[in-house]
Design a protein around this motif. Structure first.
Motif, PDB file in Angstrom:
ATOM      1  N   GLU A 179       0.786  -1.168  -0.109  1.00 48.08           N
ATOM      2  CA  GLU A 179       0.003   0.100  -0.093  1.00 48.08           C
ATOM      3  C   GLU A 179       0.835   1.283  -0.003  1.00 48.08           C
ATOM      4  OE1 GLU A 179      -4.041  -1.419   2.214  1.00 48.08           O
ATOM      5  OE2 GLU A 179      -1.965  -0.977   3.367  1.00 48.08           O
ATOM      6  N   GLU A 207       1.787   1.758  -3.622  1.00 51.92           N
ATOM      7  CA  GLU A 207       1.031   2.158  -4.237  1.00 51.92           C
ATOM      8  C   GLU A 207       0.531   3.610  -4.417  1.00 51.92           C
ATOM      9  OE1 GLU A 207      -2.418  -0.370  -3.109  1.00 51.92           O
ATOM     10  OE2 GLU A 207      -1.858  -1.822  -4.392  1.00 51.92           O
ATOM     11  N   THR A 219      -0.273   3.028 -10.404  1.00 53.07           N
ATOM     12  CA  THR A 219      -1.527   2.407 -10.608  1.00 53.07           C
ATOM     13  C   THR A 219      -2.118   3.647 -11.572  1.00 53.07           C
ATOM     14  OG1 THR A 219      -2.218   4.105  -8.671  1.00 53.07           O
ATOM     15  CG2 THR A 219      -1.764   1.618  -8.269  1.00 53.07           C
TER      16      THR A 219
END
Length: 471
Positions: free
Chosen positions: A115, A118, A158
């Motif tokens: 995370e 990301e 992303t």
């Protein structure tokens, strides 16, 4: 690439890894340091991410130096920093972020390494290397940042629309890294920038100009400006520069595209100087051409007075862009105002008076003015460029000759206003300014030499004509 061997070159990595193991924290060096390690670029900022309490890890590492290393804690951000030798070392717990549409300030929660990676802006900035003993040197690259480096690609980890909408400053950073590294921006990522360019409006001018200045300081800044222009970002904060683009034609008469001309001048300056403000002089030198553009049936397109209007526009543009409103702005303003003056000195019959005036007005910035003038010679006709540059060689020789004789580069009035007032018993008044101005003009016209004896002689003659008597 053997990352274990690369990390072993600095003690800090094994030390942090050992402290992390003692605390039971999974810990990685991440981001810019990893990127620059791979690119073999120098980097003095090291960021460590741990799965857990980054501040506790910072305190543990600082204590391992025997208490000689202070810890700076930023509680609001959950980060801590220490300085080791010439390195700035930061520690933070892995986190995930969420954003509101009207702000680039995230809501932060504890997260996993995945995370944390990301949430980063680009794949090349989302790399991590483990420093724990049992996995020391292992690369964690979930978004193929290493592959993107090999292909020289800028890409978001992303969905670029989410990445750029969440934090629009990332669009400027994408262009900046493309410029610094001479990388291409991947098509979907560039589409994301174009789609979200309007979101730049929520970013402070200070943050935007910080990224822009880094683009300006690259080896070939025109590349970054072209990306800013085509993506629509430039229009969001520097519309005056966008207005330079385009060519108007009437019959067979056209003018050059002043946007691309400006970029060529900027690249020319960048090739001879890394001075940020001289580069800003290149950016601003023709900024008033759209406002002064006129068509004359006899001579075609003209831009009369664009140098003076550009100088008047400079403070307003600097203020809006959050650039410094100090001597650096005045320096750029001076270059804009004077950038056409040396061209007039090319003629064989040019007078010493004209040379003195340019030296006087440019002062200590005469060399930079000449660099800008040389950079302003852009043409696809190489013979024409060569001829113009040869003319500037002659101008510089003339300027050097006059400067050696008259010492005008750092001109100071041989007789000050205070001296004039003391000699004639005057208070500050118009007549004092007139005497100073007439002495200066006489020096620039070559009527007297730039020294105190001749200046005083002239002052007494001028004062007598004005009916002034010594106190």
């Amino acid at each position: 690439m053997n990352f274990k061997e690369l990390l072993e070159e600095l003690d800090i990595f094994a030390r942090v890894g050992s402290c992390a193991d003692e605390l039971g924290l999974e810990t990685y060096v991440v981001g810019g340091y990893v990127r620059d390690l791979i690119l073999k670029r120098p980097c003095k900022d090291i960021d460590f991410v741990c799965i857990g309490d980054g501040i506790a890890l910072a305190n543990k590492v600082a204590a391992s130096y025997g208490g000689h290393v202070p810890v700076t804690v930023f509680k609001n951000f959950g980060t801590a920093m220490i300085k080791v030798d010439d390195l700035d070392v930061e520690f933070v717990g892995a986190r995930k972020e969420s954003y509101r549409s009207d702000s680039r300030k995230p809501v932060v929660e504890a997260g996993t390494l995945q995370e944390d990676q990301e949430r980063r802006d680009l794949t090349i900035n989302a790399l991590a290397i483990s420093v724990n003993q049992n996995t020391f040197g292992a690369l964690i690259d979930p978004f193929d940042g290493l592959r993107d480096m090999a292909k020289k690609i800028i890409r978001t980890p992303t969905d670029p629309n989410i990445t750029f909408s969440d934090d629009p400053l990332r669009m400027m950073r994408a262009v900046r890294f493309a410029s610094q590294l001479s990388y291409d921006i991947e098509a979907e990522t560039f589409d994301g920038i174009m789609h979200n360019a309007h979101r730049l409006s929520i970013i402070s001018g200070e943050r935007i100009i910080d990224e822009l200045n880094k683009i300006i300081l690259t080896d070939k800044p025109s590349y970054g400006f072209k990306l800013l222009f085509v993506s629509g970002l430039l229009q969001e904060f520097f519309p005056e520069m966008v207005e330079l683009q385009g060519v108007d034609s009437v019959g067979d008469k056209s003018h050059k595209d002043n946007f691309y001309h400006t970029l060529q001048v900027l690249d020319n300056v960048a090739a001879v100087s890394d001075d940020l403000w001289l580069r800003w002089g290149a950016i601003m030198h023709d900024i008033a051409k759209p406002a002064t553009k006129r068509f004359n049936k006899k001579v075609g397109w003209t831009f009369h007075g664009h140098e003076d209007k550009g100088a008047r526009m400079t403070p307003g543009i600097f203020r809006r862009l959050k650039l410094p409103m100090d001597d650096r702005m005045k320096y750029v303003q001076k270059l804009v105002r004077l950038h056409l003056r040396p061209i007039a000195l090319v003629k064989d019959e040019v007078t010493d008076s004209a040379l003195r005036r340019v030296l006087f007005e440019a002062g200590e910035d005469i060399d930079d003015l000449m660099k800008l003038c040389r950079a302003d010679v852009t043409s696809k006709n190489n013979a024409k460029v060569k001829r113009f540059l040869a003319n500037f060689d002659k101008v510089e020789a003339k300027l050097a000759e006059v400067e050696e004789k008259d010492q005008l580069r750092n001109f100071q009035p041989p007789v000050s206003g205070d001296e004039i007032m003391s000699i004639f018993g005057l208070r500050p008044s118009k007549v004092v300014g007139e005497l100073k101005e007439e002495i200066k003009e006489a020096i620039l016209d070559g009527k007297i030499q730039n020294n105190k004896i001749q200046a005083l002689e002239l002052m007494y003659r001028l004062a007598e004509a004005k009916g002034l008597k010594r106190a």
